[in-house]
Design a protein around this motif. Sequence first.
Motif, PDB file in Angstrom:
ATOM      1  N   PHE A   1       7.463  -9.136   3.357  1.00 27.43           N
ATOM      2  CA  PHE A   1       7.009  -7.907   4.009  1.00 27.43           C
ATOM      3  C   PHE A   1       7.687  -6.666   3.427  1.00 27.43           C
ATOM      4  O   PHE A   1       7.133  -5.563   3.506  1.00 27.43           O
ATOM      5  CB  PHE A   1       7.218  -8.015   5.518  1.00 27.43           C
ATOM      6  CG  PHE A   1       6.357  -9.080   6.134  1.00 27.43           C
ATOM      7  CD1 PHE A   1       4.973  -8.941   6.135  1.00 27.43           C
ATOM      8  CD2 PHE A   1       6.906 -10.222   6.668  1.00 27.43           C
ATOM      9  CE1 PHE A   1       4.163  -9.927   6.672  1.00 27.43           C
ATOM     10  CE2 PHE A   1       6.103 -11.209   7.209  1.00 27.43           C
ATOM     11  CZ  PHE A   1       4.729 -11.061   7.216  1.00 27.43           C
ATOM     12  N   ALA A   2       8.872  -6.839   2.817  1.00 26.93           N
ATOM     13  CA  ALA A   2       9.497  -5.711   2.131  1.00 26.93           C
ATOM     14  C   ALA A   2       8.616  -5.219   0.994  1.00 26.93           C
ATOM     15  O   ALA A   2       8.464  -4.007   0.775  1.00 26.93           O
ATOM     16  CB  ALA A   2      10.879  -6.105   1.601  1.00 26.93           C
ATOM     17  N   MET A   3       7.998  -6.155   0.266  1.00 25.94           N
ATOM     18  CA  MET A   3       7.102  -5.768  -0.828  1.00 25.94           C
ATOM     19  C   MET A   3       5.879  -5.009  -0.304  1.00 25.94           C
ATOM     20  O   MET A   3       5.386  -4.078  -0.941  1.00 25.94           O
ATOM     21  CB  MET A   3       6.653  -7.007  -1.605  1.00 25.94           C
ATOM     22  CG  MET A   3       7.756  -7.709  -2.363  1.00 25.94           C
ATOM     23  SD  MET A   3       8.547  -6.643  -3.590  1.00 25.94           S
ATOM     24  CE  MET A   3       7.201  -6.369  -4.741  1.00 25.94           C
ATOM     25  N   VAL A   4       5.388  -5.404   0.870  1.00 21.43           N
ATOM     26  CA  VAL A   4       4.254  -4.699   1.470  1.00 21.43           C
ATOM     27  C   VAL A   4       4.646  -3.257   1.797  1.00 21.43           C
ATOM     28  O   VAL A   4       3.910  -2.303   1.485  1.00 21.43           O
ATOM     29  CB  VAL A   4       3.776  -5.422   2.749  1.00 21.43           C
ATOM     30  CG1 VAL A   4       2.700  -4.597   3.466  1.00 21.43           C
ATOM     31  CG2 VAL A   4       3.233  -6.804   2.403  1.00 21.43           C
ATOM     32  N   PHE A   5       5.813  -3.075   2.407  1.00 20.88           N
ATOM     33  CA  PHE A   5       6.239  -1.730   2.781  1.00 20.88           C
ATOM     34  C   PHE A   5       6.620  -0.896   1.558  1.00 20.88           C
ATOM     35  O   PHE A   5       6.465   0.332   1.558  1.00 20.88           O
ATOM     36  CB  PHE A   5       7.398  -1.801   3.783  1.00 20.88           C
ATOM     37  CG  PHE A   5       6.960  -2.223   5.160  1.00 20.88           C
ATOM     38  CD1 PHE A   5       6.202  -1.376   5.951  1.00 20.88           C
ATOM     39  CD2 PHE A   5       7.283  -3.475   5.649  1.00 20.88           C
ATOM     40  CE1 PHE A   5       5.782  -1.759   7.215  1.00 20.88           C
ATOM     41  CE2 PHE A   5       6.865  -3.876   6.907  1.00 20.88           C
ATOM     42  CZ  PHE A   5       6.117  -3.017   7.701  1.00 20.88           C
TER      43      PHE A   5
ATOM     44  N   PRO B   1       4.262 -10.502  -6.133  1.00 17.77           N
ATOM     45  CA  PRO B   1       4.739  -9.113  -5.988  1.00 17.77           C
ATOM     46  C   PRO B   1       3.635  -8.089  -6.193  1.00 17.77           C
ATOM     47  O   PRO B   1       3.553  -7.106  -5.449  1.00 17.77           O
ATOM     48  CB  PRO B   1       5.829  -8.988  -7.064  1.00 17.77           C
ATOM     49  CG  PRO B   1       5.634 -10.126  -7.985  1.00 17.77           C
ATOM     50  CD  PRO B   1       5.013 -11.219  -7.184  1.00 17.77           C
ATOM     51  N   LEU B   2       2.756  -8.319  -7.185  1.00 14.57           N
ATOM     52  CA  LEU B   2       1.684  -7.358  -7.457  1.00 14.57           C
ATOM     53  C   LEU B   2       0.691  -7.311  -6.289  1.00 14.57           C
ATOM     54  O   LEU B   2       0.277  -6.227  -5.852  1.00 14.57           O
ATOM     55  CB  LEU B   2       0.958  -7.763  -8.743  1.00 14.57           C
ATOM     56  CG  LEU B   2       0.024  -6.733  -9.380  1.00 14.57           C
ATOM     57  CD1 LEU B   2       0.779  -5.446  -9.709  1.00 14.57           C
ATOM     58  CD2 LEU B   2      -0.593  -7.316 -10.659  1.00 14.57           C
ATOM     59  N   ALA B   3       0.326  -8.473  -5.777  1.00 16.27           N
ATOM     60  CA  ALA B   3      -0.632  -8.517  -4.666  1.00 16.27           C
ATOM     61  C   ALA B   3      -0.057  -7.899  -3.397  1.00 16.27           C
ATOM     62  O   ALA B   3      -0.755  -7.180  -2.678  1.00 16.27           O
ATOM     63  CB  ALA B   3      -1.040  -9.967  -4.409  1.00 16.27           C
ATOM     64  N   LEU B   4       1.202  -8.167  -3.107  1.00 12.80           N
ATOM     65  CA  LEU B   4       1.824  -7.615  -1.900  1.00 12.80           C
ATOM     66  C   LEU B   4       1.959  -6.096  -1.991  1.00 12.80           C
ATOM     67  O   LEU B   4       1.777  -5.383  -0.992  1.00 12.80           O
ATOM     68  CB  LEU B   4       3.191  -8.265  -1.671  1.00 12.80           C
ATOM     69  CG  LEU B   4       3.151  -9.761  -1.318  1.00 12.80           C
ATOM     70  CD1 LEU B   4       4.545 -10.359  -1.362  1.00 12.80           C
ATOM     71  CD2 LEU B   4       2.526  -9.980   0.060  1.00 12.80           C
ATOM     72  N   LEU B   5       2.267  -5.580  -3.184  1.00 14.22           N
ATOM     73  CA  LEU B   5       2.296  -4.126  -3.370  1.00 14.22           C
ATOM     74  C   LEU B   5       0.926  -3.516  -3.081  1.00 14.22           C
ATOM     75  O   LEU B   5       0.818  -2.458  -2.441  1.00 14.22           O
ATOM     76  CB  LEU B   5       2.723  -3.779  -4.796  1.00 14.22           C
ATOM     77  CG  LEU B   5       4.196  -3.940  -5.163  1.00 14.22           C
ATOM     78  CD1 LEU B   5       4.404  -3.644  -6.648  1.00 14.22           C
ATOM     79  CD2 LEU B   5       5.079  -3.022  -4.322  1.00 14.22           C
TER      80      LEU B   5
END
Length: 315
Positions: A18-22, A207-211
């Motif tokens: 969730f850090a990557m999402v934020f 990481p790319l998808a979560l960003l």
Amino acid sequence: MNLFSLFQQTLETTLPVFAMVFIGLGLRKIDWIDERFVHTASALVFKATLPTLVFFSIIKADLSTSLNPRLLAFYLLATLASFALAWLWARWRVAREDRSVYVQGAFRGNCGIVGLALAANLYGDFGLSAGSILLGLVIISYNALSVIVLAAYQPGRSAQWRRILQDILRNPLILSVFAAIPVAWLNLQLPEWVMTSGDYFASLTLPLALLCIGATVSLNALRSDSSTAVSSSLLKMVMLPALCTGAAWVVGFSGAELGLLFLFFASPTAAASFVMAKAFGGNDRLAANIIAITTLMASITVTLGVFVLKGAGLI
């Protein structure tokens, strides 16, 4: 292990995801990434890096433990039950013009990215391989059920069934699962350089998808939201995961299998639900709001869910 240590261990599983999402949300806010980047990166993930990740996860897996027909059957039955329950509730409480989007938002989870990332964090190679196989079933069932409910409230759209079926069968993730299973089953050995290059390429996926997920969350949309989006989000993130995970425990699932089921049940609403709602002339703003709310809620509900299940010794 005391409660504080258990909670800290739970955060170590869920926070990186969730850090990557934020981070994605923040980067979009300061204009370091834009809509064009999100569109290009999302296409790269869907068409190339995620299928590669799924393929290599399966061929490196022990299918005797990862390919579990009982788990697949239960997930399908739970998905059908969730779909039916959401539709029944919508017929009672939701305006007719919003029912299709409400139902899709309530049952269709982002298992391909968030669910798979959480499974990998919690269970490593088993989470990736078993989750990848489960993902094939998820893609087929979610797309088919979404078309059913969207077509039910949009007369004249049902003629697209043949094209939708073709799109499902041509889905890169489905094709990667179909390609990987015989390779894994026959224990075929690919050259080492292919394996290494594939791992490099596949490592771009999460990481790319979560960003990209974070970058598509619209805080402005939340300000104009209605109770319909909140209701669908609570059904998606609280009620259905609790019911389905409880049912899985009752029928005998435990450990990594129960944990994997929970993570897939508790994934936030898939971004694809917005695309399909728009294609069928549904309330696309409502769809976007549900995606945003469930994505933000997931950081809390998934963390608490994992904490409770770990604390009870079930996963």
